[in-house]
Design a protein around this motif. Structure first.
Motif, PDB file in Angstrom:
ATOM      1  N   GLN A  31       0.832  -1.210   0.000  1.00 59.00           N
ATOM      2  CA  GLN A  31       0.000   0.000   0.000  1.00 59.00           C
ATOM      3  C   GLN A  31       0.863   1.254   0.000  1.00 59.00           C
ATOM      4  O   GLN A  31       0.572   2.225  -0.707  1.00 59.00           O
ATOM      5  N   ALA A  32       1.940   1.234   0.769  1.00 56.74           N
ATOM      6  CA  ALA A  32       2.856   2.377   0.794  1.00 56.74           C
ATOM      7  C   ALA A  32       3.529   2.561  -0.563  1.00 56.74           C
ATOM      8  O   ALA A  32       3.697   3.688  -1.043  1.00 56.74           O
ATOM      9  N   LYS A  33       3.904   1.448  -1.202  1.00 57.10           N
ATOM     10  CA  LYS A  33       4.539   1.531  -2.519  1.00 57.10           C
ATOM     11  C   LYS A  33       3.555   2.047  -3.563  1.00 57.10           C
ATOM     12  O   LYS A  33       3.937   2.757  -4.494  1.00 57.10           O
ATOM     13  N   ARG A  34       2.279   1.677  -3.424  1.00 55.46           N
ATOM     14  CA  ARG A  34       1.271   2.180  -4.371  1.00 55.46           C
ATOM     15  C   ARG A  34       1.132   3.686  -4.255  1.00 55.46           C
ATOM     16  O   ARG A  34       0.975   4.386  -5.264  1.00 55.46           O
ATOM     17  N   ASN A  35       1.206   4.217  -3.056  1.00 61.72           N
ATOM     18  CA  ASN A  35       1.142   5.665  -2.873  1.00 61.72           C
ATOM     19  C   ASN A  35       2.301   6.361  -3.575  1.00 61.72           C
ATOM     20  O   ASN A  35       2.144   7.433  -4.162  1.00 61.72           O
ATOM     21  N   LEU A  36       3.484   5.744  -3.538  1.00 57.13           N
ATOM     22  CA  LEU A  36       4.635   6.308  -4.237  1.00 57.13           C
ATOM     23  C   LEU A  36       4.434   6.266  -5.750  1.00 57.13           C
ATOM     24  O   LEU A  36       4.771   7.217  -6.464  1.00 57.13           O
ATOM     25  N   ARG A  37       3.867   5.146  -6.254  1.00 61.06           N
ATOM     26  CA  ARG A  37       3.633   5.025  -7.697  1.00 61.06           C
ATOM     27  C   ARG A  37       2.660   6.089  -8.184  1.00 61.06           C
ATOM     28  O   ARG A  37       2.810   6.614  -9.289  1.00 61.06           O
ATOM     29  N   GLN A  38       1.670   6.393  -7.378  1.00 61.23           N
ATOM     30  CA  GLN A  38       0.694   7.416  -7.771  1.00 61.23           C
ATOM     31  C   GLN A  38       1.330   8.788  -7.892  1.00 61.23           C
ATOM     32  O   GLN A  38       0.768   9.685  -8.518  1.00 61.23           O
ATOM     33  N   GLN A  80      12.108   0.488  -5.535  1.00 59.04           N
ATOM     34  CA  GLN A  80      12.647  -0.874  -5.438  1.00 59.04           C
ATOM     35  C   GLN A  80      12.442  -1.368  -4.012  1.00 59.04           C
ATOM     36  O   GLN A  80      12.656  -0.625  -3.058  1.00 59.04           O
ATOM     37  N   TYR A  81      12.040  -2.626  -3.876  1.00 57.79           N
ATOM     38  CA  TYR A  81      11.732  -3.135  -2.536  1.00 57.79           C
ATOM     39  C   TYR A  81      11.777  -4.657  -2.534  1.00 57.79           C
ATOM     40  O   TYR A  81      11.709  -5.312  -3.576  1.00 57.79           O
ATOM     41  N   GLU A  82      11.924  -5.218  -1.328  1.00 59.46           N
ATOM     42  CA  GLU A  82      11.852  -6.662  -1.119  1.00 59.46           C
ATOM     43  C   GLU A  82      10.577  -6.964  -0.361  1.00 59.46           C
ATOM     44  O   GLU A  82      10.213  -6.243   0.578  1.00 59.46           O
ATOM     45  N   ILE A  83       9.906  -8.041  -0.776  1.00 57.99           N
ATOM     46  CA  ILE A  83       8.631  -8.373  -0.140  1.00 57.99           C
ATOM     47  C   ILE A  83       8.404  -9.872  -0.233  1.00 57.99           C
ATOM     48  O   ILE A  83       8.922 -10.545  -1.131  1.00 57.99           O
TER      49      ILE A  83
END
Length: 577
Positions: free
Chosen positions: A291-298, A304-307
């Motif tokens: 969810q945090a990464k989606r906010n950045l994409r918007q 880049q991240y590990e999940i």
């Protein structure tokens, strides 16, 4: 000049240019005649007036005809379409002189012929079917078709254009204009074969005839095929990637995944398209991360991240995600293209390494105090090279040291096997280790059947003497729980002394945390000169325990290297303490 003379002149002029054909009369000549008659001040005879009117009317017709022909010529030259009129049987009725090079045969060979006489049967049947569909339903029919055309010699095209435009060509020749015939002659010199694609429409113009309009779309088709080929190459590249690829919108809804992505998570493509990417997260923390990464994409941010994802099989899947924002024509972020690298094996290797490191850490801390272990790790490079320049040791102004020894253990060891003996010592000393941990003390070592522990280091504490006293009393109780082979309980001699001491590790290999100084020697003498079941302490320790513990004065005893020393027996805790 009299009227008769003028009349005769006009008639003569008329004989050269009869009323039925004024097209050869130059515009300037006709205008001159009109001006002459219009400017004549004498009264005009009715016959002359009628003649002038006829000439003017003829001139207007000619001028209009010329204008219409010029417009038609310009229109034909500008058109890129093949235009023909056909009847219900597919017979060529009319052919517009627009693009003669796109005709399957010269115009003269097509007029009056049917499509079956021009094309091979299967193609002619298709064309005729479109014509009849348009006529029977009185609607426009659109379709595409392909022909292999042969570019013909200029002479053929001259004939086509001449047949097609009729009087237009004659006007062009008479006016000296660079006609479409001339253009065709310039453009087509050498015949050769070429494939042409057409987009055609057939529209009814009566119950029995239709107009066929076809346009060359070869370049468009070629561009489309090249685009499709490029797309196929791109898709092949995507599908053969070693990385998983997904495309998501701004809300995190999956719009596309490649085969590798499906293989990684174990789901079919249809099971993934339309789902939220968070649904694949393994844990709540991973969902929050997405969810945090989606906010950045918007915001259009590359990331880049590990999940950890949850595969369909339930097995954990660690991935390295690289998110590249996708923008619309107005440069607004509309989603992201995410590549996923499977790092599960490396993560598992990291976890295994971390577990081994933790084991090594625990083992190291089982041998050395944590502060000493940290110092050794800081000097790791020197340690590996064997070049540690100074010992890792510290002076402590005050600490309390305890020595304990099992009474009459030597005769017992002679009667027991080494294995049984070691097992017995392990049980006893393990119990002592638990007491050491309980009271926050530092076990130093065991020597045979002797046990050494210290309070107040490596982390200083004010109650080090009390902690040692508590452990000493409990050691005496625990030792009684263990029985000798003759059924008698074990007894301990315990000696305690308080004073300054140096603690640390020395040497280059097989490190052991040890203590040095007179305080160590005195504590050892207190143990060796004690009695079974007794806890002997020095006066220095007595002073720190007397308020909370019951201590009995033993008196002065001779201590090797120290002379006489006053000592006490620690017996129990005070009740009110």
């Amino acid at each position: 000049m009299g009227e008769k003379g003028r009349e005769g002149k006009i008639q003569k002029h008329s004989s050269s240019h009869p009323e039925g054909d004024l097209s050869s009369l130059a515009d300037g000549q006709v205008l001159a005649v009109l001006v002459f008659f219009m400017q004549e001040s004498r009264q005009q005879e009715q016959r002359l007036v009628e003649l002038v009117s006829a000439v003017a009317a003829q001139l207007g017709t000619v001028m209009q005809h010329l204008s219409a022909e010029a417009e038609l010529r310009a229109l034909f030259e500008a058109m890129n379409d093949v235009i023909v009129v056909l009847d219900r049987q597919g017979r060529y009725l009319k052919i517009a002189p627009t693009q003669p090079e796109y005709l399957y045969k010269p115009t003269g060979e097509l007029l009056g012929k049917t499509m079956h006489e021009v094309f091979e049967r299967s193609l002619a049947d298709k064309f005729l079917g479109h014509i009849r569909d348009a006529l029977e339903n009185q609607r426009t029919v659109n379709f595409e078709y392909h022909l292999n055309l042969e570019e013909r010699l200029a002479a053929d095209l001259v004939t086509d254009v001449a047949d097609g435009v009729g009087e237009l060509v004659r006007y062009e020749l008479s006016l000296g204009v660079d006609s479409s015939v001339t253009s065709a002659r310039k453009s087509f010199v050498n015949p050769k074969s070429r494939d042409v694609w057409f987009a055609a429409s057939v529209s009814p113009i009566s119950q029995d005839s239709a107009i066929w309009v076809a346009r060359d779309i070869t370049a468009h088709r070629r561009a489309g095929e090249e685009l499709r080929a490029s797309e196929r190459k791109f898709r092949t590249l995507i599908e053969r990637m070693n990385e998983g690829l997904s495309i998501v919108d701004n809300q995190g809804v999956i719009e596309f995944v490649n085969d590798r992505f499906c293989e990684m998570v174990g789901y079919d493509r249809d099971e993934l398209i339309g789902r939220y990417e968070e649904e694949l997260a393994a844990t709540a923390a991973d969902r929050r991360l997405l969810q945090a990464k989606r906010n950045l994409r918007q915001q259009g941010v590359f990331d880049q991240y590990e999940i950890q994802l949850q595969s369909k099989s339930g097995l954990p899947l660690w991935v390295l995600g690289i998110s590249t924002p996708v923008f619309d024509a107005e440069e607004k972020p509309i989603g992201a293209m995410i590549t996923l690298n499977d790092i599960t094996e490396s993560k598992q290797a990291e976890e295994a390494l971390r577990a081994e490191q933790q084991k090594s850490e625990r083992l190291l801390l089982n041998i050395l105090p944590q502060v000493i272990a940290e110092q050794l790790k800081q000097n790791h490079s020197e340690l590996v090279k064997g070049t540690i320049s100074a010992p890792i040791a510290s002076l402590f102004d005050e600490a309390t040291i305890l020595f304990a020894d099992i009474v009459r253990f030597t005769p017992l060891s002679a009667r027991m096997s080494p294995t049984a003996l070691v097992n017995l010592l392990n049980q006893i000393f393990s119990a002592f280790d638990q007491l050491s941990d309980r009271y926050g003390l530092e076990k130093i070592k065991t020597i045979g059947d002797a046990y050494m522990v210290v309070g107040g280091l490596p982390i200083p504490r004010l109650d080090h003497a009390e902690a040692i006293a508590e452990m000493a009393l409990d050691m005496q109780k625990i030792s009684g729980h263990f029985k000798r082979d003759d059924g008698e309980p074990f007894y301990l001699r315990i000696g305690i002394h308080t004073g300054p001491v140096v603690a640390g590790v020395i040497g280059l290999r097989k490190f052991i945390y040890d203590l040095w100084g007179d305080t160590v020697n005195v504590a050892a003498r207190m143990e060796s000169q004690g009695i079974a079941g007794g806890i002997q302490v020095t006066a220095a320790t007595y002073e720190r325990l007397k308020d909370k513990y019951v201590l009995e004065k033993r008196g002065a005893i001779a201590v090797k290297g120290k002379g006489e020393m006053m000592t006490y027996w620690l017996t129990e805790r005070k009740v009110n303490s």
